[in-house]
Scaffold this active site. Structure first.
Site, PDB file in Angstrom:
ATOM      1  N   VAL A 103      -2.985   3.572   7.731  1.00  0.00           N
ATOM      2  CA  VAL A 103      -3.695   3.811   8.986  1.00  0.00           C
ATOM      3  C   VAL A 103      -5.183   3.789   8.719  1.00  0.00           C
ATOM      4  CG1 VAL A 103      -4.153   5.477  10.828  1.00  0.00           C
ATOM      5  CG2 VAL A 103      -1.816   5.171   9.986  1.00  0.00           C
ATOM      6  N   ALA A 107      -9.283   6.370   6.269  1.00  0.00           N
ATOM      7  CA  ALA A 107      -7.984   5.701   6.229  1.00  0.00           C
ATOM      8  C   ALA A 107      -7.029   6.567   5.421  1.00  0.00           C
ATOM      9  CB  ALA A 107      -8.103   4.313   5.607  1.00  0.00           C
ATOM     10  N   LYS A 108      -5.760   6.247   5.477  1.00  0.00           N
ATOM     11  CA  LYS A 108      -4.762   6.935   4.655  1.00  0.00           C
ATOM     12  C   LYS A 108      -3.521   6.065   4.582  1.00  0.00           C
ATOM     13  CE  LYS A 108      -4.615  10.865   2.371  1.00  0.00           C
ATOM     14  NZ  LYS A 108      -5.757  11.442   1.630  1.00  0.00           N
ATOM     15  N   GLY A 109      -2.785   6.216   3.495  1.00  0.00           N
ATOM     16  CA  GLY A 109      -1.549   5.473   3.330  1.00  0.00           C
ATOM     17  C   GLY A 109      -0.474   6.352   2.744  1.00  0.00           C
TER      18      GLY A 109
END
Length: 431
Positions: free
Chosen positions: A70, A115-117
């Site tokens: 995201v 962001a992040k995953g």
């Protein structure tokens, strides 16, 4: 694989972290008098991707996992954020963490968006070869939206510098040349920054000590020597935080991980505890310490509590039992909105995550800059710049909180949201 501790939270007490993230944003938007359009722009991710990740296991069977990436906002620069491997990963969790990354970067004036995953896998149940295959497949699936000018992943729960090496190699192979700056948190031999592996824990402690020195010292008569602390989580953040606190003279009386916690009123021998955890995989069974429950650790009568595991561990069901005078959030979102209100009522000073644990993203930025320049700084230079950035952030938030008569969390969020909104407004709306 070295992983950040993942503590479980009872389902009936856990909350969707996205609800808390959106609640914090809504309060800031109302204070700043932004309209509904601006609010929606700040609330919604700019881009998100969910992918399927098949894995052929060492025994020939096939498992299939879900991965997410995201990108919440990139008005101030490329997106930036970690990748976590955990069975508890959800899309809403990743959305919340990406939003908090946006505010964290803006608050510390790092030119990134958030962001992040994440991948829904428990890395403890898979071999290194299997984890490499999962990492490379995940990277290849999200490859169209990542890159040194687009989105730069980093380690998080369940991942480490080896994971980042695999991601860098997968990306570099796909484009045909080596791109060190596509990820941060890499091994030093591949362009990682000196000081990166301990950056987040150092940042947490710099803020904790800054508060003890600048606020608690004046108002509560506390000094590092003689103060007590409890640290929940003994992974990359918690273990380093406990180590640096002990070095500063703080008496670390309790430490916990996903299996439980240990406590000694006279103070734990942190170097011996680190060696024990490295040897056995847990703090449990540490000689000379009493075993206590993870929930009991959160309720100890200490000066400083550092929740450094996962989100939502301080919640409506236990906040009124917290006896620490200061909570420094080493994890992202460890305090729910209801708990935050309760702790404020009790007079507990909460140093928010987007300030307290920003050391990691600051040194990630340093690594990215060094990679782009192909020129590396010394460990002392990294530490000096990290400490200066963290303490500047602390001073700024403290001043805002006093001026506006709000909590530190509200002050930090207001500052960050305003900076992101200003960047978006200055750039304009396309088309």
């Amino acid at each position: 694989m070295t992983t950040t501790t993942a503590l479980s939270v009872p389902a009936e007490l856990s909350a969707n972290p996205l609800d808390d993230a959106l609640s914090q944003l809504k309060a800031a938007v109302e204070t700043l008098s932004y309209g509904p359009g601006q609010h929606q722009m700040l609330a919604r991710p700019r881009r998100e991707m969910s992918v399927s990740i098949p894995l052929r296991r060492d025994d020939g069977t096939v498992d299939v996992f879900t991965g997410h990436r995201v990108q919440h906002n990139f008005s101030r620069g490329p997106a930036k954020g970690g990748v976590r491997f955990s069975p508890h990963v959800t899309l809403d969790e990743v959305r919340a963490l990406a939003m908090w990354m946006t505010w964290k970067c803006a608050l510390l004036d790092v030119p990134y968006g958030g962001a992040k995953g994440g991948v829904t896998i428990d890395p403890r149940n898979y071999s290194p070869a299997e984890l490499e295959r999962v990492t490379r497949r995940y990277t290849s699936e999200i490859l169209p939206i990542i890159g040194p000018e687009r989105d730069i992943p980093a380690p998080d729960i369940g991942t480490d510098e080896r994971t980042m090496a695999w991601m860098m190699d997968t990306y570099s192979t796909s484009v045909g040349f080596t791109v060190p700056s596509v990820v941060t948190g890499k091994p030093v031999s591949l362009g990682g920054s000196l000081g990166r592996s301990s950056a987040t824990s150092k940042g947490v402690v710099h803020i904790a000590l800054a508060h003890i020195a600048l606020a608690a010292l004046a108002h509560r008569g506390l000094r590092p020597h003689g103060s007590t602390a409890a640290v929940q989580g003994f992974g990359k953040v918690g273990a380093g935080a406990a180590e640096f606190l002990a070095e500063a003279g703080v008496r670390v009386v309790a430490v916990g991980d996903q299996y439980g916690a240990v406590h000694t009123a006279s103070g734990l021998d942190v170097p011996r505890l680190l060696a024990h955890a490295e040897r056995t995989g847990s703090v449990i069974g540490f000689e000379g310490a009493d075993a206590i429950g993870s929930d009991e650790l959160l309720e100890l009568d200490v000066d400083l509590l550092i929740p450094a595991a996962v989100e939502g561990v301080l919640h409506e069901g236990n906040a009124h039992h917290v006896r620490a005078g200061i909570v420094v959030e080493g994890a992202n979102g460890p305090t729910t909105a209801a708990a935050d209100r309760q702790l404020h009522t009790q007079g507990v000073l909460v140093v928010p995550d987007i300030l307290a644990n920003a050391g990691g993203v600051i040194v990630s930025y340093f690594e990215w800059v060094q990679g782009n320049q192909a020129y590396w700084w010394t460990a002392d230079e990294v530490d000096e710049r990290l400490e200066r950035r963290m303490l500047q952030g602390w001073t700024s938030v403290l001043e805002t909180a006093r001026r506006r008569e709000v909590t530190l969390r509200e002050a930090a969020t207001l500052t960050a949201v305003q900076r992101v909104a200003e960047a978006h407004t200055t750039r304009g709306l396309y088309p």
